[in-house]
Motif scaffolding. Structure first.
Motif, PDB file in Angstrom:
ATOM      1  N   SER A 379      28.026  39.771  37.788  1.00 59.49           N
ATOM      2  CA  SER A 379      29.281  39.109  38.102  1.00 59.49           C
ATOM      3  C   SER A 379      29.789  39.842  36.769  1.00 59.49           C
ATOM      4  CB  SER A 379      29.410  37.703  36.923  1.00 59.49           C
ATOM      5  OG  SER A 379      28.839  36.520  37.913  1.00 59.49           O
ATOM      6  N   PHE A 380      31.478  40.189  36.542  1.00 57.38           N
ATOM      7  CA  PHE A 380      32.089  41.144  36.188  1.00 57.38           C
ATOM      8  C   PHE A 380      33.471  41.184  35.265  1.00 57.38           C
ATOM      9  CE2 PHE A 380      28.536  43.760  38.768  1.00 57.38           C
ATOM     10  CZ  PHE A 380      28.046  44.635  37.371  1.00 57.38           C
ATOM     11  N   GLU A 381      33.345  41.133  34.416  1.00 55.38           N
ATOM     12  CA  GLU A 381      35.313  41.117  33.690  1.00 55.38           C
ATOM     13  C   GLU A 381      35.755  41.754  33.581  1.00 55.38           C
ATOM     14  OE1 GLU A 381      36.117  36.412  31.753  1.00 55.38           O
ATOM     15  OE2 GLU A 381      36.181  38.531  30.660  1.00 55.38           O
ATOM     16  N   ILE A 382      37.169  41.831  34.298  1.00 57.87           N
ATOM     17  CA  ILE A 382      37.760  43.056  33.967  1.00 57.87           C
ATOM     18  C   ILE A 382      39.122  42.540  33.170  1.00 57.87           C
ATOM     19  CG2 ILE A 382      38.963  45.793  34.749  1.00 57.87           C
ATOM     20  CD1 ILE A 382      37.408  45.943  36.421  1.00 57.87           C
ATOM     21  N   GLU A 383      38.456  43.140  31.930  1.00 63.03           N
ATOM     22  CA  GLU A 383      40.043  42.923  31.195  1.00 63.03           C
ATOM     23  C   GLU A 383      40.946  43.901  31.392  1.00 63.03           C
ATOM     24  OE1 GLU A 383      38.267  41.761  27.134  1.00 63.03           O
ATOM     25  OE2 GLU A 383      38.548  39.772  27.962  1.00 63.03           O
ATOM     26  N   TYR A 384      42.506  43.791  30.947  1.00 60.13           N
ATOM     27  CA  TYR A 384      43.146  44.739  30.799  1.00 60.13           C
ATOM     28  C   TYR A 384      44.794  44.416  29.982  1.00 60.13           C
ATOM     29  CZ  TYR A 384      46.038  42.439  34.814  1.00 60.13           C
ATOM     30  OH  TYR A 384      46.242  41.883  35.670  1.00 60.13           O
ATOM     31  N   VAL A 385      45.440  45.504  29.786  1.00 59.20           N
ATOM     32  CA  VAL A 385      46.576  45.138  28.974  1.00 59.20           C
ATOM     33  C   VAL A 385      47.780  46.537  30.808  1.00 59.20           C
ATOM     34  CG1 VAL A 385      48.415  46.294  27.329  1.00 59.20           C
ATOM     35  CG2 VAL A 385      45.468  45.140  26.871  1.00 59.20           C
ATOM     36  N   ARG A 386      48.179  45.630  31.225  1.00 60.80           N
ATOM     37  CA  ARG A 386      49.693  45.587  31.657  1.00 60.80           C
ATOM     38  C   ARG A 386      51.031  45.486  31.241  1.00 60.80           C
ATOM     39  NH1 ARG A 386      49.742  46.218  37.944  1.00 60.80           N
ATOM     40  NH2 ARG A 386      49.785  48.265  38.028  1.00 60.80           N
TER      41      ARG A 386
END
Length: 436
Positions: A379-386
């Motif tokens: 499992s991977f989590e991608i946090e992003y600002v958009r």
């Protein structure tokens, strides 16, 4: 035949002119070098204020009396369409165009005029020559990733052949793959290794486990160059013992070229020929040698695109032995990277996500920042600002890239945030593993 130099010339990069300019810079006496730097700083600022609408807008109505009056340029300032940032007379066809890796969490496209890019490559070769390596003649074992799409892969393979590089893809660093790497060294006369610190370190630990010194099976080896990630003293010792040659630390960034390179006296020499590098405090005031602050870079010859007082995202300290002509980097904080460990035993360097980020980057600059965290083996989590959420098509595209470059049957969760958590130094770490 110097195929690499010839390929640059065929693509209209003025290599001979760049060579002449660097030689002339080298001839400047030490006591006149500060005047040279000050002249070039003023010239590049004046050029972009007169020829670049983006930079004129960036400066605004500020009164520029002194160098420190010039505002610091951050990566987020450059996250807008590249065409809007080019100087008059430059376009996507007559400039060198590249994209940053996004290793700091701030991906963007950039441009260099062809003379500036030719100077950068000539500069690399000069520094490599310190250690008996010639980019036009020495065979490189390249520990990097590679695009997996057909055209991107083909393009890199062609560049590798022309540039005397043989690729050791770091997408899979399981013991079986590392054994394949070892077998290649038995068959080829490599002159040096070059690649991500974490990948070469893993290979070195594999060699030590097998009680093998690489130079004993590949006697032509002279040097190992590590880049893109921080090199710790204990890791340098492991690599040198396993490879059997000196390890040299390189510090660079695609948007500015070579920033610092370790000389034979183990001094980390900053590039003072085509860059001006300063260390600044939280108020963006230049700090004297010995004090820790932000690394800020000015590209003195890039007329296609302004890189002026550009905060690259690292924290550093200048040595008190520094001079204007020979500035020395005492220490650097930044670019460490974990590795991802998968359930099937596959080990993937965190910088592999550089290739995943290629699916996130777009020239409109919609995606401002992102970080990737491995929360479980699968499992991977991608946090992003958009400004907006990724839509289904975009998340599918990213998930497919993770499967292609990292591994199959992996879960990828997305979280849009207003801001991302930073380290004490203020830098984002693009990849973190929570797996022991």
């Amino acid at each position: 035949m110097d195929w690499f130099k010839l390929s640059l010339q065929l693509n209209k990069f003025p290599v001979n002119r760049a060579r002449k300019m660097l030689d002339e810079i080298d001839q400047i006496p030490v006591n006149q070098y500060q005047n040279f730097i000050e002249t070039k700083k003023k010239e590049i600022v004046d050029y972009h204020l007169n020829n670049n609408n983006f930079y004129k807008g960036f400066i605004g109505d500020r009164s520029i009396e002194n160098w420190e009056d010039i505002p610091i340029m951050s990566k987020t300032n450059l996250q807008q369409p590249l065409e809007q940032r080019l100087s008059d007379g430059f376009n996507l066809k007559n400039s060198y165009i590249g994209k940053t890796s996004g290793s700091s969490g701030h991906p963007f496209s950039f441009a260099k005029d062809k003379l500036c890019h030719a100077m950068a490559w000539e500069g690399f070769n000069d520094h490599y020559n310190w250690h008996g390596i010639d980019l036009n003649k020495s065979l490189q074992a390249r520990f990097y990733g590679i695009p997996l799409d057909f055209y991107g892969n083909l393009q890199e393979r062609i560049k590798d052949r022309i540039s005397l590089r043989r690729r050791f893809s770091i997408f899979d660093l399981s013991e079986m793959k590392l054994q394949n790497f070892l077998d290649r060294f038995k068959k080829s006369k490599f002159d040096y290794l070059n690649g991500y610190t974490s990948a070469i370190l893993l290979f070195s630990k594999f060699l030590k486990k097998k009680e093998i010194v690489l130079k004993e099976i590949c006697p032509s080896l002279k040097l190992c160059i590590v880049t893109s990630e921080r090199l710790f003293d204990k890791d340098k010792k492991i690599i040198e013992e396993a490879i059997g040659v000196p390890v040299v630390n390189e510090y660079g960034a695609s948007e500015v070229g070579l920033i610092a390179f370790e000389n034979p006296e183990e001094e980390w020499c900053l590039n003072s020929r085509d860059l001006f590098i300063e260390i600044v405090d939280k108020n963006n005031k230049t700090l004297p040698p010995g004090e820790e602050g932000k690394v800020v870079i000015t590209s003195l010859f890039n007329k296609a695109h302004p890189i002026i007082r550009y905060a690259i995202g690292d924290i550093g300290v200048l040595s008190k032995k520094s001079t204007p002509k020979k500035p020395i980097l005492e220490s650097l904080i930044g670019r460490t990277s974990d590795v991802a460990k998968l359930a099937d035993g596959k080990i993937v360097p965190g910088l592999t996500f550089y290739y995943v980020t290629k699916t996130i980057i777009d020239d409109t600059g919609n995606t401002k920042e992102f970080v990737v965290t491995q929360t479980k083996m699968d499992s991977f989590e991608i946090e992003y600002v958009r400004d907006t959420e990724f839509n289904t098509e975009e998340t599918t595209k990213i998930a497919e890239a993770v499967e292609k470059y990292v591994g199959k049957n992996l879960k990828v969760n997305f979280k849009r945030k207003q801001s991302l958590t930073r380290s004490k130094s203020g830098k984002l770490k693009q990849f973190t593993s929570l797996i022991d």
